[in-house]
Structures are given as structure tokens and as C-alpha cells.
Design a protein around this motif. Structure first.
Motif, PDB file in Angstrom:
ATOM      1  N   TYR A  28       0.833  -1.201   0.000  1.00 25.04           N
ATOM      2  CA  TYR A  28       0.000   0.000   0.000  1.00 25.04           C
ATOM      3  C   TYR A  28       0.871   1.256   0.000  1.00 25.04           C
TER       4      TYR A  28
ATOM      5  N   ARG B 227      -3.096  -8.005   5.310  1.00 18.16           N
ATOM      6  CA  ARG B 227      -4.453  -7.769   4.788  1.00 18.16           C
ATOM      7  C   ARG B 227      -4.987  -8.972   4.011  1.00 18.16           C
ATOM      8  N   TRP B 228      -4.126  -9.647   3.237  1.00 17.31           N
ATOM      9  CA  TRP B 228      -4.640 -10.603   2.248  1.00 17.31           C
ATOM     10  C   TRP B 228      -4.264 -12.057   2.501  1.00 17.31           C
TER      11      TRP B 228
ATOM     12  N   THR C  20      -9.738 -10.647   9.513  1.00 15.25           N
ATOM     13  CA  THR C  20     -10.801 -10.322   8.556  1.00 15.25           C
ATOM     14  C   THR C  20     -11.683  -9.184   9.070  1.00 15.25           C
TER      15      THR C  20
ATOM     16  N   TRP D 180     -10.883  -4.218   8.428  1.00 15.50           N
ATOM     17  CA  TRP D 180     -10.837  -3.514   7.154  1.00 15.50           C
ATOM     18  C   TRP D 180     -12.134  -2.782   6.811  1.00 15.50           C
TER      19      TRP D 180
ATOM     20  N   TYR E  22     -15.422  -4.134   6.648  1.00 14.16           N
ATOM     21  CA  TYR E  22     -16.472  -4.890   5.965  1.00 14.16           C
ATOM     22  C   TYR E  22     -17.277  -5.745   6.951  1.00 14.16           C
TER      23      TYR E  22
ATOM     24  N   LYS F 138     -10.829  -3.953  -4.815  1.00 17.26           N
ATOM     25  CA  LYS F 138     -10.728  -3.517  -3.417  1.00 17.26           C
ATOM     26  C   LYS F 138      -9.316  -3.049  -3.103  1.00 17.26           C
ATOM     27  N   TRP F 139      -8.344  -3.739  -3.636  1.00 18.63           N
ATOM     28  CA  TRP F 139      -6.941  -3.398  -3.370  1.00 18.63           C
ATOM     29  C   TRP F 139      -6.600  -2.015  -3.932  1.00 18.63           C
TER      30      TRP F 139
ATOM     31  N   ASP G 189      -9.424   0.064   1.730  1.00 15.39           N
ATOM     32  CA  ASP G 189     -10.508  -0.417   2.580  1.00 15.39           C
ATOM     33  C   ASP G 189     -11.150   0.715   3.373  1.00 15.39           C
ATOM     34  N   PRO G 190     -12.449   0.582   3.693  1.00 13.31           N
ATOM     35  CA  PRO G 190     -13.174   1.666   4.369  1.00 13.31           C
ATOM     36  C   PRO G 190     -12.544   2.125   5.669  1.00 13.31           C
ATOM     37  N   SER G 191     -11.999   1.220   6.461  1.00 14.90           N
ATOM     38  CA  SER G 191     -11.476   1.597   7.771  1.00 14.90           C
ATOM     39  C   SER G 191     -10.012   2.000   7.765  1.00 14.90           C
TER      40      SER G 191
END
Length: 895
Positions: A61, A82-83, A231, A234, A236, A399-400, A404-406
Motif C-alpha cells: 500500500y 491484509r490478504w 478479517t 478492514w 467490511y 478492493k486493493w 478499505d473503508p477503515s
């Protein structure tokens, strides 16, 4: 019931009886035959953790796409990924929700050994490379039994020494390996054997046995570790699963929507709980951070910080902390069980022994034709590597790119950054990796080769892998197959159809009938990919293809993945040959399907004629182009077309000029009799297009009819190519076919553009070039996939010519062999890279005598490629993807 039907019924009944008998006597074989293509049931849990999640594109990122620098090995113990997740001897479920792995400490290291160490690409003098010694020793397709060995020094692990020495070395020097540091010289090390056995589909036993190989007692800390992939951070889904200690001193594994599991254990380990959350304060002392973050276990064990783990005995990560001083020459074991029951049934030792016995039975069946013990060892470890290098791979490109929203907002230019044209791509599957440390991401063309040995082990999994790359959430809407995460738009050789045919053929041979549905599914999707190739990689429309580096990296005089220096375009002998091979692979598939679905004869005719168009271009029929075939050198070369200038032949004697051999297919009279529509079209071409008809070789056999051969090379050119390929002064090594002719050791090829001179010289070992990060070198080493295709092509030519064609082997020796015998000789040379010689040495280990030690000599590594003169392993050390093809060569040599 008619007589023939009765015989068929009796044969089927007898086959069913013997199959049922084999299944009852061979439980693992029964499990394989019952497994579906999906990773469920017995395959729900497996070795699906990566061995390196840090330094990957997915976790990058950074503002300027610095994947290697964004998360380093040093940062990884404190940074929540993250992944995906990584670990030593990792095990997880098929979506990597719950993870198991091993951590170690020897009381001398500065960090807890939670993951394998290696150099990032900028750190190594030849690019990224794992600097550890570990081996995949055994595995079954259902993962009912798995065994891995990790060699751990008593002394402090030489992290700094490895980094500094490699940084100081230049491109012309060899890599500085762990063995070179001397930490194993006095045998002061542990052999740590990690074994998994399944009592049932989701009842998993983990046994860690530590052998002290030294002459002195030594302390070791063993920490079987369990954690949840993060999980929840992020934006979701904020549900956080939980691990907690219960009143019976078990660890309860509590995850929403599934029944609880329990971690039970022998002995009295200390339970260390923390959370799979980033320790932000490590990177910024003023930052807020989660209590008991990811690196708490490291800090507790190594730094002695007592208050960093959760005293409430709960969290999302837990380690079972054992300590022991192991006497010299002795061993000590730790036993842990992950089970749906708090008090699981079955004695641990009995279950472990049973699964080991079943693994032996499975391989006794699979290796029935292999009598030599050393070959059985090599083949079984190659298969083990194939099964250990499966990985859960998660990457949602859209998404990447967005972020992410957070998480903090990402730079807007990122949305047009790496892989931005692949927003449709959502990978969330178990995939066969080239190497879970060096290449912990799939490479589509590698995968086609992986699937050949995988088809022997688990044909349904092999089929699933090939189909996966063609699914709508993988393949680009324009028909391109994704290459690899660093650049999905890169172009790999189109070998997917070849891989599908191989898997189909092996499966058919094993079961007695072919999976036509699988073949048809692959064929339909590959029609889109074939069209993409024709539209995108033939810029002039003359059936001579470009394609770029095509997986051959440094083979060219300049980087073929970029534009030609000073403009123009490059017509590639290999790209054109790959496309001719693609046509013939699709033709073969269409002919097979057409035997039960006659309308596929039209598709067979389409690819037949497309092949002839490419072959005509290669033979320069009716064209005014510069020919890719050089009549003086009698070899194929690339041709560069500078703007406004005539084409210029790039006379680099490389595997580029050998690849045209791969485009060969023999059509036996039996299949032509079954397909009258296709046969009529073939005969029409012979009659009405004599210039193309001349490209079709015909052999009449009384009582059988005409056998036809479609090939880019007629017998004269075949002999010319083989004369160079089989010369020990050029391509032929004691260990296979080199990537570049040894001729260029004394005669480097040079190509001048303006004031700049590009050159290629023979380099049998590490690269001296910075292209492709400096760690890819096809300028001389031996490469298994290309050698495998050479061998297969020679066998096809022999199928047509038979004993009438004999070629000097080696060139100039005066010894003439048929092509099938030459194929056997080449297979034997490749296998000899791994076999133990009279002096106890194995070529792949190089000159270090330590590898002849009794605790090393039977542990094998399957490297990415091999030194062109010595056979020493180079590049990625666990490339049991395509180098796993050695298992197929052993099978073919002994069947």
C-alpha cells in the motif's frame, strides 16, 4: 444381453471388484478417487499458508508501488497482513480463516523464528532468495499425512551476516547462502521434523520432533501457534473470532457460524494469548495500538516482557509454549491436536502411525514401476513438494486499488497503478504455487507444468487448477489469462491447452476413460484466449508473432518485454512457434471431443488451417519477409524490424531456435477414419493448396493407411536443429539442454543500436544482468519445462519416423540413435541432477561436502533451474512446480 455386452459387463464388474479391493486395501487411494475438484472434505484443511506474505504486491500500500519495501521481514512480526498469512510448516482451512504453524527459539536469536527468512529483491546480489534450509519430505493428496524438515542452528541465526555479505557482492559473484556462513559446520544444529496427520476430515494432529545433531546439550523453545487471519479490521465485517482457554486446559477455537474446535495438547505448555493486530507503536511510539498485538509472543519469549500477553487467556492468536534442553544426539517431541471434540478419541501415536502406513501404501501403488530406491526417494519428495506448495491465494484487485473503508485514504494515482486494468479479478482459491517463499503467487504458465505431476497424484485438483485460470473472475474479458501479480498483463507462453491435454491423457490412462466434459470446458474458454493472441500479438498480421519476454527473461539481446530500442518491432521465432504449438494442441483436443461430438470436426479444421498459415509464414511461403530460418547457420532466430529499415536477424543461439520443435502433432489413420468431415477437409487442402499441403508429411503403412505429421520443421531442418542442440560444444550438457549455446562463451553476440551495444554471452550460472531484478537467467542454465517439451517432441517425431531416422548423439560422436532413445538419454541426464553418485554426491547440491552428510544426503531441493555445466541448483530452491516434472520423467523411464 448380447455376447459382447456380457463380456463388457463382466469386464466392468471385474474392474469394479479390483478397484473396490484396492480402495479397501489402500485408504489414501480411495480418498483420492472420492475427492472432488473442490477443496472440501478431506482437503478442507491443508498446507495452505504462504511462506512469505511480506514483500508481496497484495500487501503493498506504498505510494510508489515499492512492494519489497512496504513490509519487510523485520516488520512482518508486528504487522497484521491484509490478504493472507505466512508461517513455518503452515496448515489452514481452505479460506485461511484459522491457521496453524510452528515458531522456534534457540536462546541466541534476536527474534522468534515465526517465518522463514530471506533477502528481498534489492538486498540480494541475484535478487530475492530464501536463506533457510528446509525440506518437504512427504505428503498425501488428501493431506492426511504431511512431513517437513527444518534445520535450525544452535548459534544465533546469521541474519545480519547474510544481508551484509550479499549486499557487498556483485552480479558476477555467487550468492552467499546459509550453508556458507558456517553455522552447520560443527553439527551444532537441530533437525526439526514437523508432521501432520488427520484422524478425520477436520481432526488434525501436529507432532514436532526436535533432534539435537550436535555434541552438546542445547536448549530449544517450541511454540505450536494458532491464529485467525485478520478479517475484521478492514471495514467490511467487524466480527472478531476468539481463542480462549477453558476449564479443562484446552484452547477453544470459536468462530461464528461453525461448531467450536478445540486445541488439545500433551505436557504442560504455557498458553500465550495475544491478537493478530498491528503493533503500531513499534513504527510510531506515539500511535495508538491494540492491547496485546501480534508481536507479543515474540516479546514475551525473546525479550522477557511478561505483561505483553493477555492474562485473561483469550485473543485471536495463541502459542503453546514448550521449553526443553535436548541432550546431544537425542530427540524430544511435542504433540498437539486440533479437533471438533474437547476429548478426541483415538490414541495420538496410533493415528500418526496409521496415516504414515497409508502414505506408504499410496506411493507403493503410484510407484509400482519404479524399482530403484533412490529414484523412488526422488520421485516421492518431488510429489511431496507439489502437495506442500499449495496456497490459499486471496487478491481482489478492485478492493486493493480503492483501499478499505477503515484504513487511511490512498493516493488517487493508485487507482491507475499496477494491475488497474484487471479490476474484475477476484482470486480466493487454493492454487499450486511455483515456490511459496520465492513466488508466493501463481504464474499461469508455470501452473500448466505443475498440473502434469499433480495429475498423477490428484487428477481432479489438476483439472480444477487449469479451469480456474479460465474462469470469468480470472481471465480478462478480452481473453487474456492473468500472468502473475506483479503484472497480470505480462505475456507467458500459451501452454494452457498443452497442460489440459496432458492432464486429460494422464487421467484417461489411469481411469480407462477420458473426462470429455473437462476437455470441452477448457476448449471453449481457450477459444477466447487464442483469439486474444491473434488480435494482440501479430501486429503486422502476417502470422509471425511477437509476445515479449514469454517467460524467457534474459534470453534475448535486449529485454523483450519492453519496446525494441529505437522503435520498430520484433518477430519472434519462439512466439510464432508457441502459437503453432497452441494450434496443434487445440486441434488435438478438438479431434478428441469430435469422436463423441462430431460437430467439433469443424473446430479441428479451423485449427488445422490456422496452423498451416503459421507454418507457411515460418517457411516464408509466398512472402517477402526476412526469414526466421537462417540458411547459413541452419537455425531459427528472432528478427528485429527497425523503423524504415530492412529486418535484421538477431543471431543468438538460444532455446528460441529450439522451440519450433514443439509444434508437432501426428495424426494416426485410426483417428482420421473416425472423423470423415475433418479428413475430407484435410484432403481438400492437399489437393487445392499444394504449397500448404507440402507442409504435411505423409507416411503410408500397408494395411493401416496414411499417418500424417503436422510440424513446423521438416526432416532437413529437424536434423539441423538437432545437430546444434545435441552438440556438447553448444546446447547439450551432462544434465540436459542448456538455455543458451556454449558457443557464446567464446563468441558473445553483439547488436548495435546507435551508440549503444547490446550483448549476450553464455552464463551457465547466476546472471550478471540486472534485467528482471537480476535473479532470472536463461543464458545457459538447464530449465526443466523446456527440456520436458523437447523430450516430448522427440517422442512425437519418433512416433512418425520410427527407426528410419537416426541422429548422431552426441553430435560428432559417431554414435547414431533413434529419437526415442535420444529422448531417454536426455531424460536420464535430467534425472541425474538428483541421483546419488558413487562418491555420495548429488549434482544439484554443488561442491559443498556437507550435503553428503548422513543427515543431509537424502533431503532434496528442487531448484528453479540448474547450472549448465555442473548441474548445481540455482534460483528459487523449492521450485517443485515445474521442476517437479522430474517425477514424470522417472515415471516415464520406468513404465
Amino acid at each position: 444381453m448380447g455376447f459382447s455386452c456380457m463380456l463388457s459387463y463382466l469386464a466392468s464388474a471385474q474392474s469394479y471388484f479390483f478397484m473396490s479391493k484396492r480402495q479397501s486395501e489402500n485408504p489414501e487411494l480411495a480418498r483420492v478417487q472420492q475427492l472432488t475438484e473442490r477443496n472440501e472434505g478431506w482437503k478442507r484443511f491443508g498446507p495452505y499458508l504462504s511462506e512469505r506474505q511480506w514483500g508481496t504486491v497484495r500487501e503493498d500500500y506504498s505510494e510508489h508501488s515499492n512492494a519489497w519495501g512496504h513490509i519487510s521481514h523485520d516488520m512482518s512480526r508486528s504487522y497484521a497482513y491484509r490478504w493472507g498469512e505466512d508461517g513455518i510448516a503452515g496448515f489452514s482451512d481452505n479460506k485461511q480463516t484459522i491457521c496453524l504453524a510452528l515458531s522456534l527459539w534457540n536462546e541466541n536469536d534476536p527474534i522468534l523464528k515465526e517465518r522463514l527468512f530471506g533477502l528481498s529483491n534489492p538486498e540480494g546480489n541475484h535478487g530475492e532468495d530464501v536463506k533457510e534450509l528446509y525440506y518437504y519430505l512427504d505428503a498425501t493428496p488428501s493431506h492426511s499425512y504431511m512431513k517437513m524438515l527444518y534445520k535450525y542452528p544452535h548459534k544465533a541465526f546469521p541474519y545480519r551476516d547474510i544481508v551484509q555479505e550479499n549486499r557487498a557482492r556483485g552480479k558476477k559473484e555467487t550468492e552467499y547462502e546459509l550453508m556458507d556462513t558456517g553455522v552447520f559446520d560443527d553439527d551444532e544444529y537441530f533437525d526439526v521434523v514437523i508432521e501432520y496427520a488427520k484422524a478425520d476430515e477436520d481432526d488434525i494432529l501436529m507432532q514436532v520432533t526436535v533432534y539435537n545433531r550436535g555434541e552438546n546439550a542445547a536448549p530449544v523453545h517450541v511454540l505450536p501457534t494458532c491464529w485467525f487471519r485478520n478479517t475484521w479490521s478492514w471495514g467490511y465485517d467487524d466480527y472478531v473470532p476468539q481463542l480462549r482457554s477453558d476449564d479443562d486446559h484446552n484452547v477453544v477455537v470459536d468462530y461464528q457460524g461453525t461448531p467450536n474446535h478445540y486445541i488439545t495438547y500433551q505436557g504442560e505448555p504455557k498458553l500465550l494469548f495475544c491478537n493478530n493486530e498491528t503493533n503500531w507503536q513499534r513504527f510510531d511510539p506515539d500511535a495508538d495500538t491494540h492491547p496485546f498485538p501480534k508481536d507479543a509472543i515474540h516479546r514475551y519469549v525473546v525479550s522477557g516482557e511478561q505483561d505483553v500477553v493477555d492474562p485473561a487467556l483469550m485473543g485471536t492468536k495463541v502459542a503453546l509454549y514448550y521449553q526443553q534442553t535436548v541432550p546431544a544426539g537425542e530427540s524430544w517431541s511435542v504433540k498437539v491436536r486440533f479437533s471438533p471434540q474437547a476429548s478426541p478419541s483415538g490414541k495420538f501415536e496410533k493415528i500418526m502411525d496409521q496415516r504414515k502406513t497409508e502414505a506408504d501404501l499410496f506411493y507403493d501403488h503410484l510407484q509400482a514401476g519404479v524399482k530403484n530406491d533412490d529414484l523412488r526417494l526422488i520421485q516421492r519428495q518431488a510429489y511431496a513438494g507439489m502437495l506442500w506448495t499449495k496456497q490459499f491465494y486471496y487478491y481482489d484487485v478492485d478492493k486493493w486499488l480503492k483501499g478499505d473503508p477503515s484504513m487511511p485514504e490512498l493516493p488517487t494515482h493508485r487507482k491507475q497503478g499496477r494491475n488497474h486494468t484487471w479490476r474484475h479479478l477476484v482470486n480466493r482459491n487454493i492454487i499450486s504455487m511455483p515456490d511459496k517463499w520465492e513466488y508466493p503467487w501463481y504464474a499461469a504458465w508455470d501452473l500448466a507444468f505443475h498440473c502434469v505431476p499433480l495429475a498423477r497424484l490428484d487428477p481432479e485438483f489438476a483439472k480444477r487448477q487449469l479451469l480456474l485460470m479460465l474462469r470469468e473472475y480470472y481471465m480478462h474479458p478480452n481473453g487474456q489469462i492473468p500472468a502473475y501479480e506483479w503484472n497480470f498483463s505480462d505475456v507467458n507462453p500459451p501452454v494452457h491447452a498443452w497442460g489440459a491435454w496432458q492432464v486429460y491423457s494422464i487421467d484417461k490412462q489411469t481411469k480407462g476413460e477420458g473426462d470429455i466434459e473437462f476437455l470441452a470446458k477448457v476448449f471453449h474458454k481457450l477459444l477466447m484466449n487464442f483469439t486474444w493472441w491473434v488480435n494482440q500479438k501479430d501486429s503486422v498480421g502476417n502470422n509471425l508473432f511477437e509476445g515479449g519476454f514469454l517467460g524467457l527473461d534474459n534470453i534475448g539481446v535486449f529485454d523483450r518485454s519492453h519496446n525494441v530500442p529505437n522503435g520498430g518491432y520484433l518477430e519472434q521465432a519462439d512466439a510464432t512457434a508457441w502459437m503453432a504449438m497452441y494450434c496443434l494442441n487445440m486441434l488435438r483436443i478438438a479431434l478428441e471431443i469430435a469422436q463423441t461430438r462430431s460437430y467439433y470436426q469443424e473446430m479441428a479444421s479451423k485449427f488445422f488451417e490456422h496452423f498451416l498459415a503459421i507454418a507457411s509464414a515460418m517457411f516464408n511461403i509466398g512472402k517477402e519477409n526476412v526469414d526466421l530460418w537462417d540458411d547459413i547457420d541452419q537455425f531459427y532466430y528472432d528478427v528485429v524490424h527497425p523503423p524504415g529499415q530492412p529486418g535484421h536477424v538477431l543471431k543468438v543461439r538460444s532455446i528460441v531456435g529450439i522451440i519450433p520443435l514443439f509444434a508437432v502433432e501426428v495424426l494416426d489413420p485410426e483417428i482420421l477414419k473416425k472423423l470423415p468431415d475433418f479428413t475430407r477437409r484435410l484432403q481438400w487442402v492437399l489437393k487445392n493448396r499444394p504449397e500448404q499441403g507440402s507442409l504435411i508429411s505423409r507416411w503410408y503403412e500397408p494395411g493401416r493407411g496414411e499417418t500424417r505429421m503436422l510440424s513446423l520443421v521438416r526432416v532437413h531442418r529437424l536434423k539441423c536443429i538437432l545437430r546444434r542442440m545435441l552438440s556438447e560444444d553448444e546446447f547439450l550438457s551432462s544434465f540436459g539442454i542448456r538455455g543458451l549455446s556454449k558457443y557464446h562463451a567464446e563468441h558473445p553476440y553483439e547488436y548495435k543500436v546507435g551508440h549503444h551495444t547490446y550483448s549476450v554471452a553464455y552464463l551457465p550460472g547466476e546472471s550478471d544482468s540486472g534485467m528482471f531484478g537480476g535473479n532470472s537467467n536463461w543464458r545457459g542454465p538447464i530449465w526443466f519445462p523446456i527440456n520436458f517439451l523437447i523430450i516430448e517432441s522427440l517422442q512425437k517425431f519418433h512416433h512418425y519416423y520410427g527407426n528410419t531416422l537416426r541422429v548422431e548423439f552426441p553430435s560428432g560422436s559417431g554414435q547414431f540413435l533413434t529419437l526415442d532413445k535420444i529422448a531417454e538419454q536426455l531424460s536420464g541426464r535430467l534425472v541425474s541432477i538428483f541421483t546419488q553418485q558413487a562418491d555420495g554426491d548429488r549434482a544439484f547440491t554443488g561442491s559443498n561436502l556437507k550435503f553428503q552428510d548422513s543427515h543431509f544426503k537424502d533431503n532434496l531441493l528442487f531448484y528453479e533451474y540448474f547450472h549448465g555445466d555442473s548441474g548445481k541448483g540455482l534460483g528459487a530452491s523449492h521450485q517443485t512446480g515445474w521442476t517437479g516434472l522430474v517425477s514424470e520423467l522417472i515415471h516415464l523411464l520406468n513404465s
